[in-house]
Design a protein around this motif. Structure first.
Motif, short mmCIF file in Angstrom:
data_model
loop_
_atom_site.label_atom_id
_atom_site.label_comp_id
_atom_site.label_asym_id
_atom_site.label_seq_id
_atom_site.Cartn_x
_atom_site.Cartn_y
_atom_site.Cartn_z
N MET A 1 0.81 -1.19 0.00
CA MET A 1 0.00 0.00 0.00
C MET A 1 0.86 1.26 0.00
N GLY A 2 2.01 1.22 0.62
CA GLY A 2 2.92 2.36 0.69
C GLY A 2 3.49 2.71 -0.68
N ARG A 3 3.83 1.66 -1.43
CA ARG A 3 4.37 1.91 -2.78
C ARG A 3 3.31 2.52 -3.68
N LEU A 4 2.09 2.08 -3.53
CA LEU A 4 0.99 2.61 -4.34
C LEU A 4 0.75 4.09 -4.01
N SER A 5 0.85 4.44 -2.73
CA SER A 5 0.68 5.84 -2.32
C SER A 5 1.80 6.70 -2.89
N ILE A 6 3.03 6.22 -2.85
CA ILE A 6 4.17 6.95 -3.41
C ILE A 6 3.98 7.13 -4.92
N PHE A 7 3.52 6.08 -5.58
CA PHE A 7 3.29 6.15 -7.03
C PHE A 7 2.23 7.21 -7.36
N PHE A 8 1.11 7.22 -6.62
CA PHE A 8 0.06 8.21 -6.87
C PHE A 8 0.51 9.62 -6.52
#
Length: 101
Positions: free
Chosen positions: A1-8
Motif C-alpha cells: 500500500m505504501g508503494r501505491l501511495s508513493i506512485f500516486f
C-alpha cells in the motif's frame, strides 16, 4: 500500500507540474496573440492612412495644380487648338492674335 501511495503522489506531482507548464505556455501565447493583434491594428491603420494619401495625391485638382504651377501649363482654348482632318497632311491653326511658346 505504501508503494501505491508513493506512485500516486508522484503521478499527482507530475500532473501538477504539467498543469502549471500548460498554463504558463497558455499565458505566453495569449501575450503573443495580443501583441500580434495590436500589430495588425497598427498595420490596418497605416493601410487606411496610405489609401487616403493615395486618393489625395490622385485627385484631379492636385494634378491640375501641379500642371499649372510646376509645368507652367494652362487650359487650351479654341484659338490655340490645332485641328487635323483624316490623313490630310495639312494642318489648320486657328489663332486670334496670341503668341505660342
Amino acid at each position: 500500500m505504501g508503494r501505491l501511495s508513493i506512485f500516486f503522489a508522484a503521478l499527482l506531482m507530475v500532473s501538477a507540474i504539467s498543469l502549471v507548464t500548460a498554463r504558463f505556455q497558455s499565458r505566453q501565447l495569449f501575450v503573443v496573440t495580443d501583441k500580434l493583434q495590436d500589430k495588425a491594428r497598427d498595420l490596418d491603420t497605416d493601410w487606411r492612412r496610405l489609401q487616403l494619401e493615395r486618393a489625395e495625391l490622385a485627385r484631379n485638382a492636385r494634378i491640375d495644380g501641379a500642371a499649372r504651377e510646376e509645368l507652367k501649363m494652362d487650359t487650351t482654348s479654341p484659338d490655340k487648338t490645332i485641328y487635323m482632318k483624316g490623313n490630310a497632311p495639312r494642318v489648320s491653326v486657328a489663332n486670334s492674335g496670341g503668341s505660342h511658346p
